[in-house]
Design a protein around this motif. Structure first.
Motif, mmCIF file in Angstrom:
data_model
loop_
_atom_site.group_PDB
_atom_site.id
_atom_site.type_symbol
_atom_site.label_atom_id
_atom_site.label_comp_id
_atom_site.label_asym_id
_atom_site.label_seq_id
_atom_site.Cartn_x
_atom_site.Cartn_y
_atom_site.Cartn_z
ATOM 1 N N ARG A 102 0.828 -1.203 0.000
ATOM 2 C CA ARG A 102 0.000 0.000 0.000
ATOM 3 C C ARG A 102 0.867 1.260 0.000
ATOM 4 N NH1 ARG A 102 -5.093 0.187 2.291
ATOM 5 N NH2 ARG A 102 -4.644 -1.692 3.502
ATOM 6 N N GLU A 103 1.880 1.280 0.843
ATOM 7 C CA GLU A 103 2.741 2.462 0.957
ATOM 8 C C GLU A 103 3.560 2.688 -0.305
ATOM 9 O OE1 GLU A 103 3.459 2.333 5.812
ATOM 10 O OE2 GLU A 103 4.736 1.158 4.453
ATOM 11 N N ASP A 106 1.069 4.343 -2.664
ATOM 12 C CA ASP A 106 0.598 5.657 -2.198
ATOM 13 C C ASP A 106 1.632 6.761 -2.420
ATOM 14 O OD1 ASP A 106 -1.752 4.557 -1.279
ATOM 15 O OD2 ASP A 106 -1.244 4.687 0.854
ATOM 16 N N PRO A 117 -3.761 11.857 1.449
ATOM 17 C CA PRO A 117 -3.579 10.451 1.805
ATOM 18 C C PRO A 117 -4.834 9.615 1.593
ATOM 19 C CG PRO A 117 -2.474 11.827 3.400
ATOM 20 C CD PRO A 117 -3.243 12.763 2.497
ATOM 21 N N ALA A 120 -5.235 8.966 -2.157
ATOM 22 C CA ALA A 120 -4.240 7.987 -2.607
ATOM 23 C C ALA A 120 -4.626 6.584 -2.151
ATOM 24 C CB ALA A 120 -2.863 8.367 -2.067
ATOM 25 N N ALA A 121 -5.074 6.468 -0.905
ATOM 26 C CA ALA A 121 -5.445 5.155 -0.365
ATOM 27 C C ALA A 121 -6.580 4.534 -1.166
ATOM 28 C CB ALA A 121 -5.841 5.291 1.098
ATOM 29 N N THR A 124 -5.226 3.475 -4.576
ATOM 30 C CA THR A 124 -4.349 2.309 -4.427
ATOM 31 C C THR A 124 -5.150 1.023 -4.337
ATOM 32 O OG1 THR A 124 -2.525 3.539 -3.429
ATOM 33 C CG2 THR A 124 -2.699 1.198 -2.869
#
Length: 247
Positions: A102-103, A106, A117, A120-121, A124
């Motif tokens: 995930r990171e 992101d 954030p 983006a999450a 993703t």
């Protein structure tokens, strides 16, 4: 091909490495929007160098590159714009090992595309569903198979919403049983109309997904044609010899 149809225009590219190794020799190629161009050829023919020149990872000695109307020149703004619009997937996965799946995906969305954030999450997770590994979002690269890591790398490139995707032998580092899962994602992208340039040895994918095949050797195009004609009735003797060895 009209100006509106062209998304990639490369003209008379030359690139020589130390020791006099000629990687690109007056290489010219134009790609239409939504076209899938598959580049094949023997090792050392300049295929990967061509892709790396397209997004500025390698500097050309001469010639010109224009992507969606933006020249890849020495202006920093143009280079940044092109790198945002051109996604690239390499042989190696190049994931950050200390970050979760995930990171990894992101990161550029927040830093480059300036998403929040939360935005983006959400994007993703949609991308991970698209490449078929949503359940791996919180895993780390070392916990994934090679095929899964490459699908994360594809999702990460797609997270930038690129206009063009470049694949540099994206399956060559994978075990045979993992190649299919990555090719399936690439086929889906082709079906959706993504402009793609694919360097590969996977002739099944080339025949199924490619609109046009480009055969390179010694930094030049030996032959290019629509897929059916290329495989069905190649014109050049060198092309025929190459295909006889790999098909």
């Amino acid at each position: 091909m009209t100006a509106d149809e062209r998304i990639i225009e490369t003209t008379e590219l030359t690139k020589t490495f130390p020791g006099g190794i000629v990687a690109l020799d007056r290489f010219s190629l134009t790609v239409r929007r939504g076209e899938v161009v598959v580049v094949i050829g023997p090792s050392g023919s300049g295929k990967s160098t061509f892709l790396r020149c397209l997004n500025g990872l390698e500097e050309i000695d001469s010639g010109s590159i224009v992507i969606d109307g933006i020249p890849l020149d020495h202006h920093r703004k143009n280079r940044l714009l092109i790198r945002q619009e051109v996604g690239m997937v390499f042989q190696s996965f190049n994931l950050f090992p200390h970050m979760s799946v995930r990171e990894n995906i992101d990161l550029a969305q927040v830093r480059v595309r300036k998403k929040t954030p939360a935005q983006a999450a959400e994007a993703t997770m949609e991308l991970l569903k698209k490449v078929g590994i949503a359940e791996k979002a919180d895993r780390y690269p070392h916990e994934l198979s090679g095929g899964q890591q490459q699908r994360v790398a594809i999702a990460r490139a797609l997270a930038m919403t690129p206009k063009v995707m470049l694949f540099d032998e994206a399956t060559s580092a994978l075990d045979p049983e993992m190649i299919g899962e990555v090719l399936e994602v690439m086929r889906a992208l082709a079906t959706e109309g993504m402009t793609m340039i694919v360097v590969t040895h996977e002739m099944g994918f080339a025949r199924e997904a490619g609109d046009r095949i480009v055969f390179m050797e010694t930094g030049r195009i030996v032959e290019e044609a629509e897929t059916e004609r290329f495989f069905g009735s190649p014109h050049m003797e060198r092309t025929k010899a190459f295909l006889s060895q790999i098909l």
